[in-house]
Design a protein around this motif. Structure first.
Motif, PDB file in Angstrom:
ATOM      1  N   MET A 222       0.850  -1.170   0.000  1.00  0.00           N
ATOM      2  CA  MET A 222       0.000   0.000   0.000  1.00  0.00           C
ATOM      3  C   MET A 222       0.895   1.232   0.000  1.00  0.00           C
ATOM      4  SD  MET A 222      -3.226   0.782   2.419  1.00  0.00           S
ATOM      5  CE  MET A 222      -2.426   1.102   3.947  1.00  0.00           C
ATOM      6  N   SER A 223       0.670   2.126  -0.912  1.00  0.00           N
ATOM      7  CA  SER A 223       1.499   3.322  -1.003  1.00  0.00           C
ATOM      8  C   SER A 223       0.948   4.419  -0.110  1.00  0.00           C
ATOM      9  CB  SER A 223       1.574   3.806  -2.449  1.00  0.00           C
ATOM     10  OG  SER A 223       0.293   4.203  -2.882  1.00  0.00           O
ATOM     11  N   SER A 224       1.846   5.285   0.309  1.00  0.00           N
ATOM     12  CA  SER A 224       1.456   6.389   1.176  1.00  0.00           C
ATOM     13  C   SER A 224       0.997   7.569   0.326  1.00  0.00           C
ATOM     14  CB  SER A 224       2.658   6.802   2.025  1.00  0.00           C
ATOM     15  OG  SER A 224       2.348   7.927   2.786  1.00  0.00           O
ATOM     16  N   CYS A 225       0.014   8.297   0.834  1.00  0.00           N
ATOM     17  CA  CYS A 225      -0.476   9.460   0.102  1.00  0.00           C
ATOM     18  C   CYS A 225       0.317  10.721   0.453  1.00  0.00           C
ATOM     19  CB  CYS A 225      -1.965   9.652   0.370  1.00  0.00           C
ATOM     20  SG  CYS A 225      -2.345   9.957   2.089  1.00  0.00           S
ATOM     21  N   PHE A 226       1.304  10.586   1.347  1.00  0.00           N
ATOM     22  CA  PHE A 226       2.113  11.725   1.739  1.00  0.00           C
ATOM     23  C   PHE A 226       3.428  11.727   0.994  1.00  0.00           C
ATOM     24  CE2 PHE A 226      -0.435  10.785   5.573  1.00  0.00           C
ATOM     25  CZ  PHE A 226      -1.155  11.967   5.631  1.00  0.00           C
ATOM     26  N   ASN A 227       3.949  12.902   0.749  1.00  0.00           N
ATOM     27  CA  ASN A 227       5.251  13.058   0.123  1.00  0.00           C
ATOM     28  C   ASN A 227       6.317  12.592   1.120  1.00  0.00           C
ATOM     29  OD1 ASN A 227       7.635  13.926  -1.006  1.00  0.00           O
ATOM     30  ND2 ASN A 227       6.903  15.994  -1.474  1.00  0.00           N
ATOM     31  N   PRO A 228       7.137  11.591   0.769  1.00  0.00           N
ATOM     32  CA  PRO A 228       8.116  11.064   1.726  1.00  0.00           C
ATOM     33  C   PRO A 228       9.142  12.103   2.170  1.00  0.00           C
ATOM     34  CG  PRO A 228       8.148   9.793  -0.338  1.00  0.00           C
ATOM     35  CD  PRO A 228       7.131  10.864  -0.486  1.00  0.00           C
ATOM     36  N   THR A 229       9.530  12.988   1.281  1.00  0.00           N
ATOM     37  CA  THR A 229      10.502  14.027   1.647  1.00  0.00           C
ATOM     38  C   THR A 229       9.886  15.003   2.638  1.00  0.00           C
ATOM     39  OG1 THR A 229      11.502  13.827  -0.534  1.00  0.00           O
ATOM     40  CG2 THR A 229      12.054  15.786   0.747  1.00  0.00           C
ATOM     41  N   ALA A 230       8.656  15.414   2.385  1.00  0.00           N
ATOM     42  CA  ALA A 230       7.972  16.335   3.290  1.00  0.00           C
ATOM     43  C   ALA A 230       7.738  15.680   4.646  1.00  0.00           C
ATOM     44  CB  ALA A 230       6.651  16.793   2.686  1.00  0.00           C
ATOM     45  N   THR A 231       7.397  14.413   4.639  1.00  0.00           N
ATOM     46  CA  THR A 231       7.186  13.686   5.891  1.00  0.00           C
ATOM     47  C   THR A 231       8.483  13.627   6.691  1.00  0.00           C
ATOM     48  OG1 THR A 231       5.477  12.335   4.849  1.00  0.00           O
ATOM     49  CG2 THR A 231       6.429  11.502   6.878  1.00  0.00           C
ATOM     50  N   ARG A 232       9.584  13.306   6.020  1.00  0.00           N
ATOM     51  CA  ARG A 232      10.878  13.225   6.698  1.00  0.00           C
ATOM     52  C   ARG A 232      11.285  14.587   7.256  1.00  0.00           C
ATOM     53  NH1 ARG A 232      14.366  11.792   2.722  1.00  0.00           N
ATOM     54  NH2 ARG A 232      15.292  13.834   2.680  1.00  0.00           N
ATOM     55  N   ILE A 233      11.072  15.652   6.494  1.00  0.00           N
ATOM     56  CA  ILE A 233      11.418  17.001   6.967  1.00  0.00           C
ATOM     57  C   ILE A 233      10.555  17.376   8.164  1.00  0.00           C
ATOM     58  CG2 ILE A 233      11.338  19.458   6.356  1.00  0.00           C
ATOM     59  CD1 ILE A 233      12.179  18.598   3.503  1.00  0.00           C
ATOM     60  N   GLY A 234       9.270  17.063   8.098  1.00  0.00           N
ATOM     61  CA  GLY A 234       8.371  17.362   9.213  1.00  0.00           C
ATOM     62  C   GLY A 234       8.746  16.599  10.467  1.00  0.00           C
ATOM     63  N   GLN A 235       9.069  15.325  10.316  1.00  0.00           N
ATOM     64  CA  GLN A 235       9.470  14.530  11.470  1.00  0.00           C
ATOM     65  C   GLN A 235      10.800  15.021  12.040  1.00  0.00           C
ATOM     66  OE1 GLN A 235       9.411  10.559   9.818  1.00  0.00           O
ATOM     67  NE2 GLN A 235       7.356  10.157  10.623  1.00  0.00           N
ATOM     68  N   THR A 236      11.732  15.371  11.181  1.00  0.00           N
ATOM     69  CA  THR A 236      13.018  15.896  11.648  1.00  0.00           C
ATOM     70  C   THR A 236      12.824  17.194  12.411  1.00  0.00           C
ATOM     71  OG1 THR A 236      14.153  14.885   9.767  1.00  0.00           O
ATOM     72  CG2 THR A 236      15.322  16.621  10.926  1.00  0.00           C
TER      73      THR A 236
END
Length: 162
Positions: free
Chosen positions: A1-15
């Motif tokens: 199942m693919s994520s509907c969120f941008n992985p780069t944006a998610t990583r930046i937000g989590q960081t």
């Protein structure tokens, strides 16, 4: 199942969120210790146990957050190799659990002290300032002894702790 969120944006937000938690945790727990240390009237056994919890909570930003940052930004691989990398990886898991157990034991001791104070209001306090230091030492020894097998049993295999 693919994520509907941008992985780069998610990583930046989590960081960003972890960086914020890192700074707030360091500042708040350090201030608790400084305030109790500088104010003599606050040096009660209960407040000393609260400072003990704050000091144990400092283990999270110091030891665990760097591991989280590395995992976030390197697809879960541990960057440091060799004996130092193995020690750091094992130590991050060890300190996480020791910190949690120290906080739980400190809260338990505070609860017992408050219970005795409510049930027996005319009795002298259960924990004196001198006894509090010994209790804190015992709390840390128990916590480290309980999780000592982590340092022996865990092995780092291919960048993952097993």
């Amino acid at each position: 199942m693919s994520s509907c969120f941008n992985p780069t944006a998610t990583r930046i937000g989590q960081t960003f969120a972890y960086c914020l938690l890192f700074v707030v945790s360091l500042a708040a727990n350090t201030f608790i210790g400084i305030i109790v240390y500088r104010t003599k009237t606050l040096r009660t056994p209960i407040n000393i146990l609260i400072v003990n919890m704050a000091l144990s909570d400092l283990l999270y930003p110091i030891f665990l957050f760097p591991k989280i940052f590395v995992e976030l930004n390197t697809a879960g691989h541990w960057l440091v190799g060799g004996p130092l990398g193995h020690a750091a990886c094992k130590l991050s898991l060890f300190t996480r659990d020791v910190s949690t157990l120290v906080s739980v034991q400190s809260l338990l001791l505070i609860a017992v002290d408050r219970f005795v104070a409510v049930v027996f209001p005319l009795r002298s306090p259960l924990i004196s300032s001198k006894q509090c230091r010994y209790f804190i030492l015992v709390i840390w020894i128990i916590a480290m002894a309980v999780f000592c097998p982590y340092l022996i049993a865990l092995k780092v295999v291919g960048g993952a702790v097993l």
